[in-house]
Design a protein around this motif. Structure first.
Motif, short mmCIF file in Angstrom:
data_model
loop_
_atom_site.label_atom_id
_atom_site.label_comp_id
_atom_site.label_asym_id
_atom_site.label_seq_id
_atom_site.Cartn_x
_atom_site.Cartn_y
_atom_site.Cartn_z
N GLU A 201 1.00 -0.75 0.27
CA GLU A 201 -0.44 -0.05 0.36
C GLU A 201 0.51 1.22 -0.10
O GLU A 201 0.58 2.49 -0.16
N VAL A 202 1.99 1.03 0.69
CA VAL A 202 3.31 2.17 1.07
C VAL A 202 3.51 2.66 -0.75
O VAL A 202 4.04 3.77 -0.93
N ASN A 203 3.96 1.59 -1.58
CA ASN A 203 4.22 1.01 -2.76
C ASN A 203 3.41 2.19 -3.66
O ASN A 203 4.41 2.71 -4.12
N GLU A 204 2.09 1.88 -3.73
CA GLU A 204 1.69 2.69 -4.75
C GLU A 204 1.34 3.98 -4.10
O GLU A 204 1.05 4.35 -5.03
N ASN A 205 1.73 4.94 -3.24
CA ASN A 205 2.23 6.19 -3.54
C ASN A 205 3.74 6.47 -3.87
O ASN A 205 3.60 8.14 -3.90
N ALA A 206 4.49 5.67 -3.58
CA ALA A 206 5.66 6.13 -4.52
C ALA A 206 5.79 6.27 -6.10
O ALA A 206 4.95 6.31 -6.94
N SER A 207 6.26 7.26 -6.17
CA SER A 207 6.27 7.86 -7.42
C SER A 207 7.59 7.22 -8.61
O SER A 207 8.14 7.12 -7.91
N LEU A 208 6.70 7.73 -9.63
CA LEU A 208 7.48 6.10 -10.81
C LEU A 208 8.29 7.38 -12.06
O LEU A 208 9.29 6.39 -12.84
N LYS A 209 8.82 8.95 -11.59
CA LYS A 209 9.95 8.73 -12.02
C LYS A 209 11.52 9.02 -11.90
O LYS A 209 11.59 8.17 -13.22
N PRO A 210 11.64 8.60 -10.64
CA PRO A 210 12.96 7.76 -10.84
C PRO A 210 12.91 6.18 -11.14
O PRO A 210 13.92 6.04 -11.89
N VAL B 242 18.56 4.46 -18.48
CA VAL B 242 19.69 4.39 -18.88
C VAL B 242 20.34 2.46 -18.86
O VAL B 242 20.68 1.76 -18.10
N GLY B 243 18.82 1.49 -19.11
CA GLY B 243 19.19 -0.04 -18.81
C GLY B 243 19.53 -0.30 -17.13
O GLY B 243 20.49 -1.12 -17.05
N ALA B 244 18.94 -0.26 -16.23
CA ALA B 244 19.11 -0.29 -14.43
C ALA B 244 17.93 -1.70 -14.98
O ALA B 244 17.13 -2.29 -15.34
N SER B 245 18.73 -2.70 -13.88
CA SER B 245 17.87 -3.83 -13.83
C SER B 245 16.71 -3.69 -13.10
O SER B 245 16.93 -2.86 -12.49
N TRP B 246 15.50 -4.15 -12.79
CA TRP B 246 14.83 -4.65 -11.55
C TRP B 246 14.78 -3.84 -10.61
O TRP B 246 14.18 -3.32 -9.57
N LEU B 247 15.60 -5.11 -10.03
CA LEU B 247 16.34 -4.75 -8.57
C LEU B 247 16.58 -3.54 -8.52
O LEU B 247 16.14 -2.86 -6.95
N GLN B 248 17.64 -2.96 -9.17
CA GLN B 248 18.56 -1.68 -9.34
C GLN B 248 17.73 -0.53 -9.62
O GLN B 248 16.95 0.34 -8.47
N ARG B 249 16.30 -0.80 -9.98
CA ARG B 249 15.02 0.43 -9.91
C ARG B 249 14.25 0.11 -8.53
O ARG B 249 13.95 1.38 -8.36
N MET B 250 13.82 -1.30 -7.62
CA MET B 250 13.15 -0.80 -6.88
C MET B 250 14.01 -0.02 -5.74
O MET B 250 13.67 0.28 -5.17
N PHE B 251 15.32 -1.48 -5.77
CA PHE B 251 16.18 -0.68 -4.60
C PHE B 251 16.31 0.78 -4.45
O PHE B 251 17.26 1.68 -2.63
N LEU B 252 16.75 1.60 -5.57
CA LEU B 252 17.80 2.40 -5.59
C LEU B 252 16.39 3.89 -5.65
O LEU B 252 16.76 5.33 -5.93
N GLY B 253 14.80 3.16 -6.75
CA GLY B 253 13.95 4.29 -7.42
C GLY B 253 12.87 4.29 -6.28
O GLY B 253 11.99 5.23 -6.41
N VAL B 254 12.71 3.02 -5.48
CA VAL B 254 11.57 3.34 -4.62
C VAL B 254 11.28 2.85 -3.35
O VAL B 254 10.88 3.98 -2.56
N VAL B 255 12.12 2.25 -3.28
CA VAL B 255 13.03 2.13 -1.79
C VAL B 255 13.41 3.76 -0.72
O VAL B 255 12.37 2.99 0.23
N PRO B 256 14.12 3.95 -1.20
CA PRO B 256 14.02 5.11 -0.57
C PRO B 256 13.48 6.14 -0.55
O PRO B 256 13.02 7.19 0.57
N GLN B 257 12.02 5.95 -2.18
CA GLN B 257 10.92 7.63 -1.49
C GLN B 257 10.04 6.83 0.16
O GLN B 257 9.73 7.80 0.97
N VAL B 258 10.39 5.28 0.32
CA VAL B 258 9.35 4.98 1.11
C VAL B 258 9.67 3.99 2.68
O VAL B 258 9.19 3.38 3.51
#
Length: 273
Positions: free
Chosen positions: A157-166, A173-189
């Motif tokens: 539920e917290v993830n649904e409020n995270a911005s998808l722009k990062p 730039v070719g980041a993997s799924w794990l990199q996108r999650m732990f660098l783009g989503v997790v820091p926000q939430v």
């Protein structure tokens, strides 16, 4: 509005009727009956308090005696919370639409989380005790599984409020799924994650104490032994109650302070930015 009020009244009457019917059914099947024994409800607490007052000079020794069991209970809760939070984080990313690596995996992961939340810890612990024997390990696994279901739901539920722009920027730039999650989503939430994990740690301390009654170790096992009729250890039971009460209050105050710092501190920081 009138139809809504009528429907609410019907539901209320139905709820009260079902509650009364369930109560009288349970009372009829009870060995003693509630109405015949309700006046004795304070007898056992009264015996515990009277023995604790009479042997108050022995309480400090009991605190030291059961401190290792209390520490074991806290360790069970801490290990279960840590394991459950890690697995729940991964499951929450898979259960969030728009974040899962493939769309079809969202539904099955959510159903697994539902099942883990629906099955009580004590049921899982009883099965594991039968398979693995008594001790703290079955309790830790049982609490961890239930924690995965609970935190996985809250984290998603917290993830649904995270911005998808990062996430989109990292994908470009070719980041993997794990990199996108732990660098783009997790820091926000992350502050919300930690807040929910601390809240779950409080709940797991109580759960680990309860599981001790079924032989899963910790201070709950000692409490069951001291509360057994005819043991003459009600003063020790009072000491365990005091230890549990003090620990739960301390953890509650500490985690509430940390949760407040995490959530409100993150909001202030975001507002300044």
């Amino acid at each position: 509005m009138r139809a809504k009020r009528v429907m609410n009244m019907i539901l209320l009457i139905l709820f009260v009727a079902l509650m009364m019917l369930g109560f009288y059914t349970a009372d009829a099947r009870n060995a003693g009956g509630f109405w015949q024994g309700w006046h004795n409800i304070l007898d056992f607490p009264g015996d515990v308090v009277s023995e604790a007052v009479t042997r108050a000079h022995l309480l400090p020794g009991y605190f030291l005696k059961y401190a290792p069991s209390l520490l074991e209970t806290i360790n069970i809760a801490g290990a279960a919370t840590l394991l459950g939070a890690i697995l729940g984080l991964i499951a929450s990313l898979l259960a969030t639409r728009g974040l899962a690596p493939v769309g079809w995996i969202t539904g099955p992961v959510r159903r697994v989380l539902d099942i883990l939340r629906a099955v009580p810890e004590i049921v899982i612990a009883l099965i594991l005790i039968f398979l693995l024997g008594g001790g703290p390990v079955p309790a830790m696994i049982a609490i961890a599984l239930h924690t995965v279901g609970a935190l996985g739901k809250l984290f998603s539920e917290v993830n649904e409020n995270a911005s998808l722009k990062p996430v989109e920027g990292l994908a470009s730039v070719g980041a993997s799924w794990l990199q996108r999650m732990f660098l783009g989503v997790v820091p926000q939430v992350a502050p919300n994650y930690l807040s929910y994990a601390l809240l779950r740690f409080e709940i797991n301390i109580r759960a680990s104490a309860i599981l001790g009654f079924v032989g899963a170790g910790g201070i709950g096992y000692d409490l069951r032994n001291t509360m057994s009729w005819g043991q003459g250890k009600l003063d020790e039971a009072a000491a365990i109650f005091l230890l549990l009460f003090a620990t739960i209050v301390l953890v509650d105050q500490l985690s509430s302070h940390l949760r407040d710092r995490l959530t409100h501190g993150a909001r202030v920081k975001g507002a300044r930015q």
